[in-house]
Design a protein around this motif. Sequence first.
Motif, PDB file in Angstrom:
ATOM      1  N   SER A 174       0.811  -1.228   0.000  1.00 38.27           N
ATOM      2  CA  SER A 174       0.000   0.000   0.000  1.00 38.27           C
ATOM      3  C   SER A 174       0.845   1.279   0.000  1.00 38.27           C
ATOM      4  O   SER A 174       0.302   2.366   0.181  1.00 38.27           O
ATOM      5  CB  SER A 174      -0.941   0.003   1.208  1.00 38.27           C
ATOM      6  N   ASP A 175       2.150   1.147  -0.234  1.00 35.06           N
ATOM      7  CA  ASP A 175       3.026   2.333  -0.193  1.00 35.06           C
ATOM      8  C   ASP A 175       2.492   3.479  -1.047  1.00 35.06           C
ATOM      9  O   ASP A 175       2.492   4.623  -0.629  1.00 35.06           O
ATOM     10  CB  ASP A 175       4.432   1.970  -0.691  1.00 35.06           C
ATOM     11  N   LYS A 176       2.083   3.140  -2.251  1.00 38.47           N
ATOM     12  CA  LYS A 176       1.663   4.205  -3.172  1.00 38.47           C
ATOM     13  C   LYS A 176       0.151   4.194  -3.383  1.00 38.47           C
ATOM     14  O   LYS A 176      -0.356   4.709  -4.381  1.00 38.47           O
ATOM     15  CB  LYS A 176       2.386   4.034  -4.508  1.00 38.47           C
ATOM     16  N   MET A 177      -0.555   3.585  -2.453  1.00 39.94           N
ATOM     17  CA  MET A 177      -2.018   3.508  -2.621  1.00 39.94           C
ATOM     18  C   MET A 177      -2.714   4.310  -1.529  1.00 39.94           C
ATOM     19  O   MET A 177      -2.264   4.338  -0.388  1.00 39.94           O
ATOM     20  CB  MET A 177      -2.486   2.042  -2.537  1.00 39.94           C
ATOM     21  N   THR A 178      -3.832   4.920  -1.884  1.00 38.98           N
ATOM     22  CA  THR A 178      -4.643   5.608  -0.872  1.00 38.98           C
ATOM     23  C   THR A 178      -5.528   4.555  -0.191  1.00 38.98           C
ATOM     24  O   THR A 178      -5.680   3.432  -0.701  1.00 38.98           O
ATOM     25  CB  THR A 178      -5.562   6.661  -1.514  1.00 38.98           C
ATOM     26  N   VAL A 179      -6.126   4.962   0.916  1.00 43.52           N
ATOM     27  CA  VAL A 179      -7.059   4.061   1.615  1.00 43.52           C
ATOM     28  C   VAL A 179      -8.163   3.652   0.644  1.00 43.52           C
ATOM     29  O   VAL A 179      -8.525   2.470   0.539  1.00 43.52           O
ATOM     30  CB  VAL A 179      -7.655   4.769   2.853  1.00 43.52           C
ATOM     31  N   TYR A 180      -8.668   4.639  -0.086  1.00 42.86           N
ATOM     32  CA  TYR A 180      -9.762   4.380  -1.037  1.00 42.86           C
ATOM     33  C   TYR A 180      -9.342   3.304  -2.057  1.00 42.86           C
ATOM     34  O   TYR A 180     -10.105   2.380  -2.343  1.00 42.86           O
ATOM     35  CB  TYR A 180     -10.133   5.690  -1.749  1.00 42.86           C
ATOM     36  N   GLU A 181      -8.112   3.417  -2.559  1.00 47.16           N
ATOM     37  CA  GLU A 181      -7.652   2.451  -3.572  1.00 47.16           C
ATOM     38  C   GLU A 181      -7.522   1.040  -2.992  1.00 47.16           C
ATOM     39  O   GLU A 181      -7.861   0.061  -3.655  1.00 47.16           O
ATOM     40  CB  GLU A 181      -6.308   2.909  -4.153  1.00 47.16           C
ATOM     41  N   VAL A 182      -7.043   0.958  -1.764  1.00 47.40           N
ATOM     42  CA  VAL A 182      -6.907  -0.378  -1.159  1.00 47.40           C
ATOM     43  C   VAL A 182      -8.296  -0.992  -0.935  1.00 47.40           C
ATOM     44  O   VAL A 182      -8.526  -2.169  -1.241  1.00 47.40           O
ATOM     45  CB  VAL A 182      -6.114  -0.327   0.169  1.00 47.40           C
ATOM     46  N   VAL A 183      -9.216  -0.162  -0.437  1.00 54.94           N
ATOM     47  CA  VAL A 183     -10.582  -0.672  -0.207  1.00 54.94           C
ATOM     48  C   VAL A 183     -11.187  -1.147  -1.531  1.00 54.94           C
ATOM     49  O   VAL A 183     -11.773  -2.231  -1.610  1.00 54.94           O
ATOM     50  CB  VAL A 183     -11.475   0.413   0.448  1.00 54.94           C
ATOM     51  N   GLU A 184     -11.022  -0.345  -2.581  1.00 55.48           N
ATOM     52  CA  GLU A 184     -11.563  -0.719  -3.895  1.00 55.48           C
ATOM     53  C   GLU A 184     -10.962  -2.040  -4.372  1.00 55.48           C
ATOM     54  O   GLU A 184     -11.648  -2.881  -4.937  1.00 55.48           O
ATOM     55  CB  GLU A 184     -11.244   0.361  -4.938  1.00 55.48           C
ATOM     56  N   PHE A 185      -9.664  -2.211  -4.113  1.00 53.23           N
ATOM     57  CA  PHE A 185      -8.988  -3.439  -4.535  1.00 53.23           C
ATOM     58  C   PHE A 185      -9.592  -4.649  -3.810  1.00 53.23           C
ATOM     59  O   PHE A 185      -9.893  -5.674  -4.424  1.00 53.23           O
ATOM     60  CB  PHE A 185      -7.487  -3.326  -4.244  1.00 53.23           C
ATOM     61  N   VAL A 186      -9.793  -4.497  -2.496  1.00 50.77           N
ATOM     62  CA  VAL A 186     -10.350  -5.619  -1.721  1.00 50.77           C
ATOM     63  C   VAL A 186     -11.794  -5.896  -2.169  1.00 50.77           C
ATOM     64  O   VAL A 186     -12.189  -7.062  -2.335  1.00 50.77           O
ATOM     65  CB  VAL A 186     -10.286  -5.329  -0.201  1.00 50.77           C
ATOM     66  N   MET A 187     -12.561  -4.840  -2.389  1.00 47.58           N
ATOM     67  CA  MET A 187     -13.939  -5.035  -2.844  1.00 47.58           C
ATOM     68  C   MET A 187     -13.942  -5.739  -4.211  1.00 47.58           C
ATOM     69  O   MET A 187     -14.796  -6.566  -4.494  1.00 47.58           O
ATOM     70  CB  MET A 187     -14.685  -3.689  -2.934  1.00 47.58           C
ATOM     71  N   GLY A 188     -12.943  -5.409  -5.029  1.00 43.23           N
ATOM     72  CA  GLY A 188     -12.812  -6.066  -6.336  1.00 43.23           C
ATOM     73  C   GLY A 188     -12.550  -7.558  -6.169  1.00 43.23           C
ATOM     74  O   GLY A 188     -13.099  -8.386  -6.917  1.00 43.23           O
ATOM     75  N   LEU A 189     -11.752  -7.918  -5.169  1.00 43.81           N
ATOM     76  CA  LEU A 189     -11.481  -9.341  -4.908  1.00 43.81           C
ATOM     77  C   LEU A 189     -12.777 -10.055  -4.518  1.00 43.81           C
ATOM     78  O   LEU A 189     -13.021 -11.197  -4.915  1.00 43.81           O
ATOM     79  CB  LEU A 189     -10.474  -9.494  -3.773  1.00 43.81           C
ATOM     80  N   LEU A 190     -13.609  -9.367  -3.753  1.00 46.35           N
ATOM     81  CA  LEU A 190     -14.884  -9.969  -3.320  1.00 46.35           C
ATOM     82  C   LEU A 190     -15.820 -10.128  -4.524  1.00 46.35           C
ATOM     83  O   LEU A 190     -16.516 -11.130  -4.658  1.00 46.35           O
ATOM     84  CB  LEU A 190     -15.538  -9.114  -2.235  1.00 46.35           C
ATOM     85  N   GLU A 191     -15.814  -9.152  -5.419  1.00 47.31           N
ATOM     86  CA  GLU A 191     -16.677  -9.222  -6.607  1.00 47.31           C
ATOM     87  C   GLU A 191     -16.239 -10.351  -7.533  1.00 47.31           C
ATOM     88  O   GLU A 191     -17.065 -11.022  -8.134  1.00 47.31           O
ATOM     89  CB  GLU A 191     -16.643  -7.886  -7.356  1.00 47.31           C
ATOM     90  N   MET A 192     -14.897 -10.581  -7.573  1.00 49.63           N
ATOM     91  CA  MET A 192     -14.381 -11.630  -8.460  1.00 49.63           C
ATOM     92  C   MET A 192     -14.832 -13.015  -8.034  1.00 49.63           C
ATOM     93  O   MET A 192     -14.774 -13.966  -8.788  1.00 49.63           O
ATOM     94  CB  MET A 192     -12.857 -11.602  -8.441  1.00 49.63           C
ATOM     95  N   ARG A 193     -15.251 -13.146  -6.763  1.00 53.90           N
ATOM     96  CA  ARG A 193     -15.632 -14.468  -6.247  1.00 53.90           C
ATOM     97  C   ARG A 193     -16.980 -14.926  -6.757  1.00 53.90           C
ATOM     98  O   ARG A 193     -17.372 -16.053  -6.561  1.00 53.90           O
ATOM     99  CB  ARG A 193     -15.670 -14.430  -4.735  1.00 53.90           C
ATOM    100  N   GLU A 194     -17.745 -14.020  -7.392  1.00 48.13           N
ATOM    101  CA  GLU A 194     -19.113 -14.385  -7.805  1.00 48.13           C
ATOM    102  C   GLU A 194     -19.112 -15.514  -8.814  1.00 48.13           C
ATOM    103  O   GLU A 194     -18.230 -15.616  -9.632  1.00 48.13           O
ATOM    104  CB  GLU A 194     -19.818 -13.180  -8.403  1.00 48.13           C
TER     105      GLU A 194
END
Length: 233
Positions: A213-233
């Motif tokens: 997360s060095d170059k990521m904002t909180v928003y970007e990390v959250v979006e990334f994790v939410m993307g992982l959850l969406e990929m599970r569908e």
Amino acid sequence: MCQKKLKALPKNITIDGPAASGKTTIGTIVANKIGYMCLDTGIMYRAVAFQALKEGIEISDEAAVTSLAERIEIDILPATSQDGRQFDVIINGEDHTWDIRTAAVNAVVSEVSVYPGVRKAMTLQQRKIAEKGKIVMIGRDIGTVVLPDAELKIYLDASVEVRAQRRYVEDLSHGKDACLEDVVDSLRHRDEIDSGRVVAPLKAADDAIVIDSDKMTVYEVVEFVMGLLEMRE
Ligand code: DC
């Protein structure tokens, strides 16, 4: 954000990583978004360290600290005060939410969490809490030891410089008299103990998704994790 419907959420989600890598911030936001509870297990080790200091127990006395860990009552409840806290931390019936965040506790908490008996007592409690599911559990060994069967494991990393800067700003915002160099030293010291201990050292599980997360904002990390959850569908 246009959020997709998440059909197949994992029973629990684990987030591990070094001190001040943003685990609790990210975990709390993700948990709120998907209606899960968030448990920061660092609080439990801090509670043991705080209570040991309070009772005048020598931190080097492994048997005494372990016995304390076996009898301590720790309740982590939704925040009832708007003073910046994420949870109320009740230790043996008393509110010690901020007392577990002092430099005195920071200085000894990694030492306390090396003791196998302390880890055993905390791990038992953590597994019990996770049994019902719908928990985002945060710590150092959650994906490797506490919940090795969790379906989604995140390892949140960041360089010590970036973590120190974030922690320093956070300390200042809470009115603490912080010094950036001291924060760097303290994080380095804790990283060393957390990663070097024999039982349940800090490390990414083989099946964890590592986020730097060095170059990521909180928003970007959250979006990334939410993307992982969406990929599970
Ligand atoms: O995340 P934190 O800084 O509040 O954690 C405090 C200490 O607790 C940290 O130095 C390592 C320890 N810890 C641990 O050993 N295992 C966990 N699951 C969580 C925290």
